[in-house]
Design a protein around this motif. Structure first.
Motif, PDB file in Angstrom:
ATOM      1  N   LEU A   1       7.059   3.591  -7.065  1.00 41.28           N
ATOM      2  CA  LEU A   1       6.640   4.176  -8.337  1.00 41.28           C
ATOM      3  C   LEU A   1       7.850   3.409  -9.308  1.00 41.28           C
ATOM      4  O   LEU A   1       9.176   3.638  -8.905  1.00 41.28           O
TER       5      LEU A   1
ATOM      6  N   GLU B   1       2.003   9.745  -9.086  1.00 37.96           N
ATOM      7  CA  GLU B   1       1.789   9.906  -7.602  1.00 37.96           C
ATOM      8  C   GLU B   1       0.523  10.575  -7.084  1.00 37.96           C
ATOM      9  O   GLU B   1      -0.010  10.148  -6.034  1.00 37.96           O
TER      10      GLU B   1
ATOM     11  N   GLN C   1       2.493   1.327 -10.489  1.00 41.65           N
ATOM     12  CA  GLN C   1       2.562   1.934  -9.099  1.00 41.65           C
ATOM     13  C   GLN C   1       1.519   0.874  -8.334  1.00 41.65           C
ATOM     14  O   GLN C   1       0.458   0.572  -8.761  1.00 41.65           O
TER      15      GLN C   1
ATOM     16  N   ASP D   1      -1.934   7.759  -7.261  1.00 45.23           N
ATOM     17  CA  ASP D   1      -1.787   6.967  -6.231  1.00 45.23           C
ATOM     18  C   ASP D   1      -2.516   7.492  -4.831  1.00 45.23           C
ATOM     19  O   ASP D   1      -3.238   6.747  -4.200  1.00 45.23           O
TER      20      ASP D   1
END
Length: 588
Positions: free
Chosen positions: A246, A50, A259, A53
C-alpha cells in the motif's frame, strides 16, 4: 503616529497581552485539529484499502477456482467443438449437456458473475449463459476481438478487460495444451456490477472520493465520473501501481492510496480531495473561531476597563499637576493605593515644601528690603560719628595730646572700613591693616598685659578675600581665649606662603578648648547648615565662639572652594591656633 498617551499605550499593551495568546492558541488548535483529522482520515483509508485488497484477492481466488473447475472438465470443452455435428440428436444432447453443466456453475456464482462464456478455439464457437439466456452458442473470432486476442499471445491464467458495457469488467482465462501450450480455448466471465458497488461501500467513497481500478496493463477497468483530472493522470503515470504494498501519496490538491492486488493483476487507486479535510474540520474550526472571537471580545472589554482603571489616577494626577497654582494649592486627599498613591502623597508633600520655600523667600525678601531701608536711613549716623572722631582728633592735637589723636584716627579708620561701599571683597593687605587697627585699640586697653606680634612674608596686594575674614578671628581670640585668662597675654598673627597656598596663622596663649568643645567646634565647621545668627555681621558673636568661626569658614569655602577654609587646634589652658588656608593666587 506615535502613541504619546499613557492610556493609549497601556490599552494597546493590555490588548496585545490578552488577545495575542487567544489568537495564537486558536491558530495552533486549528492546525492541530487539521493535522489530527488528516491523520485519522489517512489511517482510516489505509485500513479500508487493506480491506478492499482482501476483498479483491478473494474475488480473484473465487474466479480462479471457478475457471479451474471448468478447465479440468475436458468433456465440457470437447462438447463445444461438437456443437456443429450434423446429427441433430447428438447436437441436442451436446447442447443439453452444456446447459446442465454450465448453468449450475453460473448460478452458483451469480453473486459475482453476470455472464459466463466458454470458448473453443478449434471450432471458434462460444457457449455463454446469463440471466436472460440459459445457454447460447455463437461464433467467436478472437483475432478480431480485442478483449479475447490476448489469448493468442500465450498462456494466461487470469487477466481483466473492460467490457463494452459501461463500468462492466470481464475476466479471462486461457486453456492451453500442456505439451506444446497450444491454445485450445478460453473462459470469460462478466463480473456483476454489485461487486464494484460493494467495493465502493468498503472504501466508503462519497461524492468527493474517486475510485480507479486498472488491470495489469494499466488500463482503466472501472472508475468514477470525477477521476479524469490532469493532476491525477500525472500522479498515476509516475506511480508504481504493480507494487503489492500500500502506497500513500500527496499532491497539491489530492490524497492518493495505491494498492496492487494479486501480483499486479489489478491495481486499486483511491483519490480523495484535500478539501475534504477542510470540510471535516470546518465545524470544529468554526466553533473554535467563534469561541476565540467571544474570548477576544471579553479580553478587549477587560483590557479597556483595566487600562482605564490603572490610567485614570495617573491622568488625574497629571491633570492636577498641570493646572495647580502654587499660591492656591491645597493638598488633595489620596484615594489611590500602591505606587499611584505614593506619587500623589509625594506630590502633595513637594507642593507643600515649594509653597513653604516660596513663602520663606518672600518674607526674606521683605526683611531684606526693610534692612536695606534701615541701613539707608542709618547711613547718616556712621558719617556723623566719623566727623565727630575727626573733630576730637583735631582738638587733641590742639591740646598736644598725641595719644588721643592716634586712638581717634584708628577708630575712624575702623569705622570707615566697616561702612565702606567698595563691596564685600578686599585685598589681604587691607584686611591686615584693619586687623592691626583693631589690635592697636586692644593694646591701648590692655597695655600692661598683652604682647602682640604681626608679620607678613609679602605684601599680598593682589590677593582678594571676603571683608572681615581675619578681624573676627582675632576678636574671638580676645573675647574667648585671652580675656578669661589670668596673667600675661600673647597674640601672634603671621601670614606665610606654603607652596601654592597662603596660610594666615592666629595663635594665642588663652584658656583654649577642652577636647569635647574642640570636637564640637570642628563639627560646626564641617557642617553646611546655617542658622539665623549666621546672617549677622561677623562682629556680633555668641558666647560659645563657634558661630563667628563658622561664618568666616563658610564664606571662604563659598568664595574659594571646599579645599580652603579654617583649621583649628587647641588645648585646655595652653591656648589655640587658628589657620586660615587661602589660595596663593587667583584660580589656585
Amino acid at each position: 503616529m506615535k502613541l504619546k498617551s499613557i492610556r493609549l499605550r497601556l490599552l494597546v499593551l493590555m490588548i496585545c497581552i490578552t488577545t495575542i495568546p487567544i489568537i495564537t492558541v486558536t491558530w495552533i488548535a486549528t492546525n492541530n485539529t487539521r493535522d489530527s483529522v488528516e491523520e485519522e482520515i489517512i489511517k482510516a483509508n489505509n485500513s479500508r484499502m487493506e480491506w478492499a485488497d482482501q476483498y479483491l484477492n478473494k474475488l480473484i481466488e473465487d474466479i480462479d477456482g471457478l475457471f479451474y473447475s471448468i478447465h479440468i472438465n475436458q468433456k465440457l470443452m470437447d462438447s463445444i467443438s461438437e456443437v456443429d455435428n450434423t446429427d441433430s440428436r447428438i447436437q441436442y444432447e451436446i447442447y443439453d449437456y452444456l446447459r446442465q453443466t454450465v448453468n449450475p456453475i453460473f448460478y452458483s456464482n451469480s453473486t459475482i458473475l453476470k455472464e459466463l462464456t466458454l470458448y473453443n478455439h478449434q471450432s471458434k464457437k462460444a457457449f455463454f449463459v446469463n440471466y436472460e439466456r440459459t445457454g447460447t452458442i455463437t461464433d467467436l473470432n478472437i483475432e478480431q476481438d480485442q478483449s479475447w486476442n490476448r489469448l493468442l499471445k500465450g498462456p494466461v491464467n487470469i487477466y481483466f478487460e473492460r467490457a463494452d458495457q459501461s463500468k462492466a469488467v470481464s475476466v479471462y482465462h486461457s486453456i492451453n495444451r500442456f505439451e506444446d501450450q497450444e491454445l485450445l480455448g478460453g473462459i470469460s466471465a462478466l463480473i456483476n456490477n454489485d461487486v464494484w458497488l460493494e467495493l465502493n461501500k468498503i472504501l466508503k467513497n462519497g461524492e468527493e472520493a474517486d475510485l480507479i481500478l486498472m488491470n495489469d496493463q494499466q488500463e482503466i477497468l472501472y472508475n468514477t465520473e470525477n477521476s479524469n483530472n490532469p493532476e491525477v493522470d500525472k500522479v498515476l503515470k509516475d506511480a508504481d501501481l504493480a507494487s503489492a504494498n500500500l502506497e500513500f501519496l500527496k499532491s497539491e490538491n489530492y490524497y492518493f492510496w495505491l494498492q496492487g492486488v494479486d501480483e499486479g493483476k489489478l491495481s486499486l487507486v483511491k483519490i480523495l480531495p484535500r478539501r475534504v479535510v477542510a470540510y471535516s474540520i470546518y465545524p470544529t474550526i468554526k466553533a473554535g473561531i467563534i469561541i476565540g472571537i467571544i474570548f477576544t471580545i471579553i479580553a478587549l472589554v477587560f483590557s479597556v476597563l483595566i487600562s482605564l482603571r490603572i490610567s485614570r489616577p495617573i491622568l488625574k494626577l497629571a491633570n492636577t499637576m498641570s493646572k495647580t497654582q502654587i499660591r492656591d494649592f491645597e493638598a488633595k486627599s489620596v484615594q489611590s493605593g500602591g505606587e499611584i498613591g505614593i506619587l500623589e502623597r509625594d506630590f502633595n508633600s513637594l507642593m507643600k515644601r515649594i509653597k513653604t520655600l516660596i513663602e520663606e523667600e518672600y518674607h526674606r525678601e521683605i526683611e531684606l528690603k526693610k534692612a536695606q531701608l534701615k541701613a539707608l536711613q542709618a547711613q547718616i549716623n556712621p558719617h556723623f560719628l566719623n566727623n565727630t572722631l575727626q573733630f576730637i582728633g583735631g582738638m587733641a592735637l590742639e591740646k598736644d595730646i598725641p595719644e588721643i589723636y592716634r586712638i581717634t584716627c584708628v577708630i575712624a579708620d575702623l569705622l570707615r572700613y566697616s561702612i565702606s561701599s567698595r563691596g564685600n571683597l578686599v585685598t589681604l593687605a587691607d584686611e591686615l591693616k584693619h586687623t592691626e587697627n583693631y589690635i592697636y585699640i586692644q593694646e591701648q586697653r590692655f597695655s600692661d598685659r598683652i604682647q602682640t606680634n604681626i608679620s607678613a612674608a609679602e605684601s599680598f596686594d593682589d590677593l582678594v578675600i571676603p571683608r572681615f575674614t581675619l578681624q573676627p578671628i582675632v576678636e574671638n581670640a580676645f573675647e574667648y581665649g585671652l580675656q578669661p585668662k589670668v596673667g600675661a597675654w600673647n597674640l601672634e598673627v603671621h601670614v606665610k606662603k606654603v607652596r601654592s597656598r597662603i596660610a594666615i596663622i592666629v595663635r594665642d596663649n588663652g584658656v583654649g578648648f577642652t577636647k569635647s568643645k574642640l570636637k564640637e567646634v570642628r563639627q560646626k565647621l564641617k557642617g553646611n547648615s546655617w542658622t539665623k545668627n549666621d546672617d549677622k555681621s561677623s562682629d556680633s558673636q555668641v558666647n560659645d565662639g563657634g558661630i563667628g568661626l563658622k561664618n568666616v569658614n563658610n564664606r571662604l569655602k563659598l568664595h574659594f572652594g571646599n579645599s580652603y577654609g579654617i583649621k583649628i587646634f587647641s588645648k585646655k589652658t595652653r591656648g589655640s591656633l587658628i589657620v586660615l588656608v587661602l589660595p596663593g593666587k587667583k584660580g589656585d
